[in-house]
Design an enzyme around this catalytic site. Structure first.
Site, mmCIF file in Angstrom:
data_model
loop_
_atom_site.group_PDB
_atom_site.id
_atom_site.type_symbol
_atom_site.label_atom_id
_atom_site.label_comp_id
_atom_site.label_asym_id
_atom_site.label_seq_id
_atom_site.Cartn_x
_atom_site.Cartn_y
_atom_site.Cartn_z
ATOM 1 N N HIS A 1 0.956 -1.261 -0.111
ATOM 2 C CA HIS A 1 0.059 -0.060 0.082
ATOM 3 C C HIS A 1 0.818 1.210 0.080
ATOM 4 C CE1 HIS A 1 -2.715 2.839 1.523
ATOM 5 N NE2 HIS A 1 -3.797 1.894 1.405
ATOM 6 N N ASP B 1 3.122 -3.908 8.218
ATOM 7 C CA ASP B 1 1.716 -3.135 7.787
ATOM 8 C C ASP B 1 0.569 -4.389 8.385
ATOM 9 O OD1 ASP B 1 -0.617 -2.212 6.912
ATOM 10 O OD2 ASP B 1 0.120 -1.790 4.902
ATOM 11 N N GLN C 1 -4.491 -5.057 7.319
ATOM 12 C CA GLN C 1 -5.527 -6.175 6.597
ATOM 13 C C GLN C 1 -5.613 -7.554 7.463
ATOM 14 O OE1 GLN C 1 -7.776 -5.314 4.402
ATOM 15 N NE2 GLN C 1 -7.019 -3.276 4.012
ATOM 16 N N LYS D 1 -10.718 -0.307 10.361
ATOM 17 C CA LYS D 1 -11.000 -1.647 9.531
ATOM 18 C C LYS D 1 -11.373 -2.695 10.314
ATOM 19 C CE LYS D 1 -7.506 -0.225 6.272
ATOM 20 N NZ LYS D 1 -8.313 0.219 4.990
ATOM 21 N N CYS E 1 -4.932 2.306 -3.918
ATOM 22 C CA CYS E 1 -3.631 3.033 -3.243
ATOM 23 C C CYS E 1 -2.330 1.985 -3.445
ATOM 24 C CB CYS E 1 -3.474 3.073 -1.748
ATOM 25 S SG CYS E 1 -4.866 4.595 -1.497
#
Length: 408
Positions: A121, A198, A201, A224, A362
């Protein structure tokens, strides 16, 4: 709480869009919020609204207890060793930028390496581009396999003793790929580097244990994972955070100030300048309570099951291209239809009450790697079921019929 009863907790889903019952398939962008989270945020503003860490009055004490109680919930949720390792931020982007600016820039120099994947991302790409520009370090990339996965043998040969930082997503927001973070972290540490993950997700969809994974930094966002917008978390090893300097200065993060100098509070507060995101943190704590009441293992199994079902059903659609691996993917499917722009696909689906994402997500370098300009993406969460996938498939068929008629 049973998974099949979860949908009733999300009031926004009980509505019609364009004359059709809403099917929300954009949870990778932001999840919907259960009533338990909405009520927790409302209760803060209604009952204990006050600043934290400052006042000795009753409301201030209650607000501080709730805010710091949320930090402990986060610590337990990701199995950090101490609340000193839990920094509240505005989201994943802010957390990664904090690592890039406070840890990386003061330490890197020419000859050092930062390694990413081409699927990152932008929030885990641009900060590192700025790091290498500022320090003269080198930016490298792990090669992706044809399905977007990583080959650990190639990971091992890409990492060298000059590798100082590997910054990598645990789950791709486009491909649904689940990367072997624990194995990568081991290789990174064997070469003397650190790993920054990261988790935007992954943390909402699976059990993430930072000590088992042996990661050095992990950033993720509340919105999220059923929490409010504007709140996120940076986990960092205590010994690394201790070495880092704040990048925002002002109230809350100071210990002593005179006319020429100042000193900082201890961890984690030295990184939380100004009035913190109090309601957001409390809402995130409520979201963690909610997710744990269902069970992260059950959520992970549910999302993967939906992904398998969606892959199977969409694979039967003529003229569709699905991106990412068939196996070992989380709850999203990214696709294109022959000769139909993904924005047009999303528009027709919206007319049917189905919300999906369209665009580059993104991830412009990944789009170029896929040899496309954009894709459509359907992403699932605990409030979705197979009936939502069936609606999606019917909507895609209708999209094909519509454009087949238009261009005939």
């Amino acid at each position: 709480m049973r998974m099949k009863n979860a949908r009733k907790d999300f009031p926004i889903l009980d509505q019609s869009v364009n004359g059709h019952p809403l099917v929300y398939l954009d949870s990778s962008a932001t999840s919907q919020k259960p009533v338990q989270v909405i009520e927790a945020v409302e209760a803060y503003y209604r009952e204990i609204n006050s600043n934290v860490h400052r006042g000795v009055h009753t409301l201030g004490t209650k607000a501080t207890d709730a805010y710091e109680g949320a930090r402990e919930k986060v610590r337990r949720f990701i199995n950090a060793g101490s609340t000193r390792e839990i920094v509240f931020t505005r989201g994943t982007t802010t957390g990664i930028n904090l690592v890039a600016r406070s840890y990386a820039i003061p330490r890197l120099q020419p000859g050092d390496e930062v390694i990413l994947t081409p699927a990152e991302h932008h929030s885990n790409l641009i900060p590192w581009q700025q790091v290498v520009k500022a320090t003269g370090a080198t930016l490298k990339y792990f090669p992706l396999e044809a399905d977007g996965t990583l080959d650990l043998a190639k990971v091992r040969t890409t990492i060298t003793p000059n590798t100082r930082i590997v910054a990598i997503q645990q789950v791709s927001n486009v491909l649904g790929t689940v990367h072997p973070i624990k194995e990568i972290a081991k290789i990174v540490h064997e070469n003397g580097g650190i790993i920054c993950v990261d988790g935007a997700q992954s943390v909402p969809h699976m059990k993430v244990d930072v000590r088992d994974l042996d990661v050095d930094f992990l950033a993720f966002s509340g919105h999220k994972m059923c929490g409010p917008t504007g709140i996120g978390v940076l986990y960092g090893r205590e010994e690394l955070l201790e070495q880092m300097e704040p990048i925002e200065f002002g109230g809350e993060m100071i210990d002593h100030v005179d006319l020429t100098d100042a000193t900082w509070k201890e961890l984690p507060w030295k990184f939380e300048g100004g009035t913190p995101i109090i309601a957001g943190a409390i809402g995130l704590g409520a979201a963690i309570d909610y997710l744990e009441s269902i069970g992260m293992e059950q959520i992970d199994e549910h999302d993967r099951k939906l992904a398998r079902y969606a892959y199977e059903m969409l694979s039967q659609v003529e003229g569709i291209t699905i991106y990412g691996p068939k196996e070992n993917r989380t709850g999203l499917i990214t696709f294109n239809l022959d000769d139909i722009h993904p924005h047009d696909v999303a528009t027709v689906l919206d007319a049917e009450g189905i919300a999906v994402r369209a665009g580059h997500h993104c991830c412009q370098p990944l789009m170029r790697w896929l040899n496309v300009t954009a894709t459509a993406r359907a992403s699932f969460y605990l409030y979705n079921d197979e009936a939502d996938i069936d609606r999606l498939v019917k909507g895609i068929q209708k999209t094909k019929e519509y454009f087949g008629h238009v261009f005939r």
